[in-house]
Design a protein around this motif. Structure first.
Motif, PDB file in Angstrom:
ATOM      1  N   ALA A  29       0.827  -1.213   0.000  1.00  0.00           N
ATOM      2  CA  ALA A  29       0.000   0.000   0.000  1.00  0.00           C
ATOM      3  C   ALA A  29       0.857   1.257   0.000  1.00  0.00           C
ATOM      4  N   THR A  30       2.021   1.204   0.649  1.00  0.00           N
ATOM      5  CA  THR A  30       2.918   2.360   0.655  1.00  0.00           C
ATOM      6  C   THR A  30       3.344   2.725  -0.759  1.00  0.00           C
ATOM      7  N   VAL A  31       3.723   1.730  -1.537  1.00  0.00           N
ATOM      8  CA  VAL A  31       4.140   1.984  -2.918  1.00  0.00           C
ATOM      9  C   VAL A  31       2.970   2.504  -3.750  1.00  0.00           C
ATOM     10  N   VAL A  32       1.807   1.866  -3.607  1.00  0.00           N
ATOM     11  CA  VAL A  32       0.648   2.254  -4.413  1.00  0.00           C
ATOM     12  C   VAL A  32       0.203   3.672  -4.086  1.00  0.00           C
ATOM     13  N   VAL A  33       0.124   4.013  -2.811  1.00  0.00           N
ATOM     14  CA  VAL A  33      -0.336   5.346  -2.412  1.00  0.00           C
ATOM     15  C   VAL A  33       0.656   6.415  -2.846  1.00  0.00           C
ATOM     16  N   ASP A  34       1.949   6.134  -2.734  1.00  0.00           N
ATOM     17  CA  ASP A  34       2.951   7.115  -3.156  1.00  0.00           C
ATOM     18  C   ASP A  34       2.880   7.361  -4.661  1.00  0.00           C
ATOM     19  N   LEU A  35       2.723   6.299  -5.443  1.00  0.00           N
ATOM     20  CA  LEU A  35       2.589   6.457  -6.888  1.00  0.00           C
ATOM     21  C   LEU A  35       1.291   7.180  -7.242  1.00  0.00           C
ATOM     22  N   LEU A  36       0.247   6.911  -6.475  1.00  0.00           N
ATOM     23  CA  LEU A  36      -1.027   7.578  -6.702  1.00  0.00           C
ATOM     24  C   LEU A  36      -0.908   9.078  -6.440  1.00  0.00           C
ATOM     25  N   ASN A  37      -0.232   9.451  -5.373  1.00  0.00           N
ATOM     26  CA  ASN A  37      -0.024  10.863  -5.076  1.00  0.00           C
ATOM     27  C   ASN A  37       0.814  11.534  -6.161  1.00  0.00           C
ATOM     28  N   TRP A  38       1.817  10.816  -6.658  1.00  0.00           N
ATOM     29  CA  TRP A  38       2.642  11.369  -7.741  1.00  0.00           C
ATOM     30  C   TRP A  38       1.817  11.584  -9.014  1.00  0.00           C
ATOM     31  N   TRP A  39       0.926  10.643  -9.290  1.00  0.00           N
ATOM     32  CA  TRP A  39       0.107  10.719 -10.514  1.00  0.00           C
ATOM     33  C   TRP A  39      -0.840  11.914 -10.464  1.00  0.00           C
ATOM     34  N   TYR A  40      -1.436  12.171  -9.292  1.00  0.00           N
ATOM     35  CA  TYR A  40      -2.427  13.233  -9.161  1.00  0.00           C
ATOM     36  C   TYR A  40      -1.823  14.583  -8.764  1.00  0.00           C
ATOM     37  N   ALA A  41      -0.506  14.616  -8.544  1.00  0.00           N
ATOM     38  CA  ALA A  41       0.120  15.880  -8.146  1.00  0.00           C
ATOM     39  C   ALA A  41       0.013  16.897  -9.277  1.00  0.00           C
ATOM     40  N   PRO A  42      -0.392  18.141  -8.977  1.00  0.00           N
ATOM     41  CA  PRO A  42      -0.498  19.151 -10.032  1.00  0.00           C
ATOM     42  C   PRO A  42       0.854  19.542 -10.614  1.00  0.00           C
ATOM     43  N   GLU A  43       1.934  19.455  -9.797  1.00  0.00           N
ATOM     44  CA  GLU A  43       3.280  19.797 -10.246  1.00  0.00           C
ATOM     45  C   GLU A  43       4.228  18.660  -9.867  1.00  0.00           C
ATOM     46  N   GLN A  44       4.710  17.945 -10.850  1.00  0.00           N
ATOM     47  CA  GLN A  44       5.634  16.839 -10.600  1.00  0.00           C
ATOM     48  C   GLN A  44       7.068  17.366 -10.658  1.00  0.00           C
ATOM     49  N   GLU A  45       7.427  18.071  -9.588  1.00  0.00           N
ATOM     50  CA  GLU A  45       8.701  18.765  -9.529  1.00  0.00           C
ATOM     51  C   GLU A  45       9.769  17.885  -8.898  1.00  0.00           C
ATOM     52  N   PHE A  46      11.001  18.451  -8.858  1.00  0.00           N
ATOM     53  CA  PHE A  46      12.148  17.719  -8.327  1.00  0.00           C
ATOM     54  C   PHE A  46      11.949  17.383  -6.852  1.00  0.00           C
ATOM     55  N   GLY A  47      11.474  18.353  -6.069  1.00  0.00           N
ATOM     56  CA  GLY A  47      11.290  18.112  -4.636  1.00  0.00           C
ATOM     57  C   GLY A  47      10.281  17.016  -4.365  1.00  0.00           C
ATOM     58  N   LEU A  48       9.193  16.988  -5.136  1.00  0.00           N
ATOM     59  CA  LEU A  48       8.193  15.943  -4.959  1.00  0.00           C
ATOM     60  C   LEU A  48       8.758  14.588  -5.330  1.00  0.00           C
ATOM     61  N   ALA A  49       9.602  14.541  -6.371  1.00  0.00           N
ATOM     62  CA  ALA A  49      10.214  13.274  -6.775  1.00  0.00           C
ATOM     63  C   ALA A  49      11.115  12.728  -5.667  1.00  0.00           C
ATOM     64  N   VAL A  50      11.891  13.602  -5.026  1.00  0.00           N
ATOM     65  CA  VAL A  50      12.779  13.166  -3.939  1.00  0.00           C
ATOM     66  C   VAL A  50      11.961  12.645  -2.767  1.00  0.00           C
ATOM     67  N   ARG A  51      10.935  13.398  -2.379  1.00  0.00           N
ATOM     68  CA  ARG A  51      10.117  12.983  -1.236  1.00  0.00           C
ATOM     69  C   ARG A  51       9.358  11.699  -1.543  1.00  0.00           C
ATOM     70  N   THR A  52       8.901  11.543  -2.783  1.00  0.00           N
ATOM     71  CA  THR A  52       8.191  10.321  -3.163  1.00  0.00           C
ATOM     72  C   THR A  52       9.129   9.120  -3.133  1.00  0.00           C
ATOM     73  N   GLY A  53      10.347   9.295  -3.659  1.00  0.00           N
ATOM     74  CA  GLY A  53      11.322   8.206  -3.621  1.00  0.00           C
ATOM     75  C   GLY A  53      11.650   7.779  -2.204  1.00  0.00           C
ATOM     76  N   TRP A  54      11.817   8.750  -1.305  1.00  0.00           N
ATOM     77  CA  TRP A  54      12.119   8.439   0.092  1.00  0.00           C
ATOM     78  C   TRP A  54      10.947   7.720   0.750  1.00  0.00           C
ATOM     79  N   ALA A  55       9.718   8.167   0.447  1.00  0.00           N
ATOM     80  CA  ALA A  55       8.546   7.530   1.027  1.00  0.00           C
ATOM     81  C   ALA A  55       8.423   6.085   0.545  1.00  0.00           C
ATOM     82  N   MET A  56       8.731   5.840  -0.722  1.00  0.00           N
ATOM     83  CA  MET A  56       8.613   4.492  -1.262  1.00  0.00           C
ATOM     84  C   MET A  56       9.662   3.553  -0.673  1.00  0.00           C
TER      85      MET A  56
END
Length: 287
Positions: A29-56
């Motif tokens: 669920a951690t992987v799925v929810v993180d990818l889901l948040n990335w998909w729906y994010a209005p701005e897929q910026e560098f900071g969001l990518a780093v935080r998403t990678g760390w969360a996963m």
């Protein structure tokens, strides 16, 4: 010499089997929810990518926790508590956008993951069957009476409370929780803020130095050295004094909330664990 190996396999209690299943579901669920948040994010910026990678990466932490639970290790409780708390914070900072309201799929995923993490902590700390299972230490080669056996090795250090182990595990999260926002702030350099280079480099060095300081401090903490507790408190306050102002300066209020809050949560757990451990200790006997 001959080698002895244990051949008897004891069936694990149903609560332990339920916990391992729950941990596997939480990791997925951690992987799925993180990818889901990335998909729906209005701005897929560098900071969001780093935080998403760390969360996963926390999914790997849950997989590691499954191994500790299967082996009945005592460290499973504090590790599970820290993973659950920091996972909730990590996902929460991904759900909330810079502007507007969070998307409904992200909120539902966050609610599901929060419920899973709460269930994990409840089983770890409230289930008697799980508590009776998590009593073992690491295994190693033991030579006794001319026989080499692979069995549990009792630690040579004095016995420590579960809260002291919680403080240790919480302190080990300081370094990555500093390095992640420092890496996010590195994106500011790419945007032309060259004046931030010294601060970002200092942030990285402080995060790396913290890992070594915590490693040294907790090594003595596990051996019952009282001065190590004072040292851990000083490290915790120093980490907060460095990380929070840099989050506010380089990442703004948004970064202070997203990246500062998880570190504050880990610091509170570490300090609370030290306090509970001190209360659990018997008073010194008069000489």
């Amino acid at each position: 010499m001959r080698t002895a190996a244990a051949t008897t396999e004891v069936r694990r209690p149903s609560a332990v089997r339920a916990l391992t299943t729950l941990l596997a579901v939480t990791a997925a669920a951690t992987v799925v929810v993180d990818l889901l948040n990335w998909w729906y994010a209005p701005e897929q910026e560098f900071g969001l990518a780093v935080r998403t990678g760390w969360a996963m990466l926390r999914a790997l932490g849950f997989v590691l926790l499954i191994g500790h639970v299967n082996r009945g290790r005592t460290v499973a409780k504090p590790l599970g508590l820290i993973l659950a708390v920091t996972t909730v914070f990590a996902v929460a900072r991904l759900v909330v956008p810079r502007q507007g309201v969070p998307p409904l799929p992200g909120l539902l995923g966050f609610a599901l993951l929060t419920a899973l993490c709460v269930s994990v902590v409840w089983l770890l700390y409230r289930s008697e069957a799980v508590g009776a299972h998590l009593v073992r230490h690491r295994k190693g080669l033991v030579v006794s009476g001319g026989t080499i056996s692979w069995r549990e090795v009792a630690p040579k250090r004095p016995p420590v409370t579960g809260w002291l182990l919680t403080s240790r595990v919480a302190a080990f999260t300081y370094s990555p929780l500093m390095l992640v926002p420092a890496l996010v702030a590195g994106g500011a350099i790419l945007d032309g803020r060259l004046a931030a280079v010294p601060a970002v480099l200092f942030w990285f060095l402080a995060g790396i130095a913290t890992s070594y300081a915590v490693l040294l401090c907790t090594a003595f903490l596990m051996r019952g050295k009282r001065w190590a507790r004072t040292m851990l408190v000083a490290i915790t306050l120093g980490v907060l004094a460095v990380d929070l102002p840099l989050c506010w300066w380089l990442l703004g209020v948004d970064g202070l909330i997203r990246d500062g809050a998880p570190l504050v949560a880990a610091a509170v757990l570490a300090l609370y664990g030290l306090r509970r451990a001190a209360r659990a200790e018997p008073p010194p006997t008069p000489s």
